[in-house]
Design an enzyme around this catalytic site. Sequence first.
Site, short mmCIF file in Angstrom:
data_model
loop_
_atom_site.label_atom_id
_atom_site.label_comp_id
_atom_site.label_asym_id
_atom_site.label_seq_id
_atom_site.Cartn_x
_atom_site.Cartn_y
_atom_site.Cartn_z
N LYS A 187 -4.74 6.19 11.41
CA LYS A 187 -3.44 5.53 11.58
C LYS A 187 -2.52 6.17 10.55
CE LYS A 187 -1.78 0.76 10.82
NZ LYS A 187 -1.08 0.65 9.55
P1 FBP Z 1 3.75 -2.21 10.08
O1 FBP Z 1 3.76 -1.94 11.57
O2 FBP Z 1 4.42 -3.47 9.74
O3 FBP Z 1 4.30 -1.01 9.34
O4 FBP Z 1 2.24 -2.41 9.70
C1 FBP Z 1 1.38 -1.33 9.46
C2 FBP Z 1 0.91 -1.36 8.03
O5 FBP Z 1 0.09 -0.25 7.72
C3 FBP Z 1 0.19 -2.62 7.64
O6 FBP Z 1 -1.16 -2.57 7.96
C4 FBP Z 1 0.48 -2.69 6.17
O7 FBP Z 1 0.50 -3.98 5.68
C5 FBP Z 1 1.84 -2.11 6.07
O8 FBP Z 1 2.03 -1.28 7.19
C6 FBP Z 1 2.00 -1.30 4.85
O9 FBP Z 1 3.35 -1.16 4.63
P2 FBP Z 1 3.90 -0.24 3.47
O10 FBP Z 1 4.11 1.08 4.12
O11 FBP Z 1 5.18 -0.91 3.07
O12 FBP Z 1 2.89 -0.24 2.39
#
Ligand code: FBP
Length: 277
Positions: A187
């Site tokens: 991811k």
């Molecule tokens: P989002 O779709 O909200 O971006 O979620 C994906 C994710 O990887 C979450 O699993 C995690 O909490 C967040 O994004 C991390 O966000 P950041 O990039 O601010 O650390």
Amino acid sequence: MIETSSYSSIGKKLRLSRILDPQGSLVFAFDHWMEHGPTDFPDERVDPRVILKEVIDAGVDAVMLTPGDARLFHDLWMGRTSLIVKITGKTNMRPSDQRLLQSITGTVEDAVRLGADAVAATVYWGSPYEDAMLKQWTLIRETAELYGLPALQLAYPRGPAIKDRYALNTVLYGVRSAVMVGADLIKTYYTGEGESFAKVVEAASGIPVMMSGGPHRDSPLEFLRDLEAVRDAGAAGAVVGRNIFQATNIEAMARACKAVIRGEMDPKEAAYTEGLL
Ligand code: FBP
């Protein structure tokens, strides 16, 4: 000669097939209460149970939860969608320089006990703590292998030397590195358009790549267009959090995302059908 596979590779294949729909998958990421805290949750959507129920009702292919939430909300996901247990995390309460480290928050065995179809861990490629996170990752991946459990890596380039974490070469570097350390599923950040994301997918040499949703967009249509571009780029799907749970209508947005990532509707059609415009 008859080709045989290891027991573990069969288990991984089966579990991955529960997460990855050949048409395209939508995974709901929901670790934000810990990762970001209350700023991600306006008053009326503070209850994780309400959010999770709407998203599962919309038919997402899997939910990615922390071990504690997977246990607490098992009545919602069990038998209705696949489970990915994320076993690293951090809070934004930490001093900012230490937010470049994700700590261990659970074990592969926790994920197995919970009935997960995959275990997930973050590596901040380029962080001053990259070494520590790679040690954690290697242990997680190796243990997951013993159980036939796929290891999903959130491959996030992030650190003082990284000027633009969404730049193609930066994302490529992270994804290629994730492949090199044995990720079964990746991811990563969206590079901003389909053509460059196709290169990211190509760099993974067949290891499925999913787009990470990112901050909430004002326009649902804009986000749905990104999902379409990601699908056309050959990605396995998207792992989305904020663009779903911060939407005005959570369930409708999740359904629209699913229709687009599966190629069943184009973004406009999905947005109209779900009343998002
Ligand atoms: P989002 O779709 O909200 O971006 O979620 C994906 C994710 O990887 C979450 O699993 C995690 O909490 C967040 O994004 C991390 O966000 P950041 O990039 O601010 O650390």
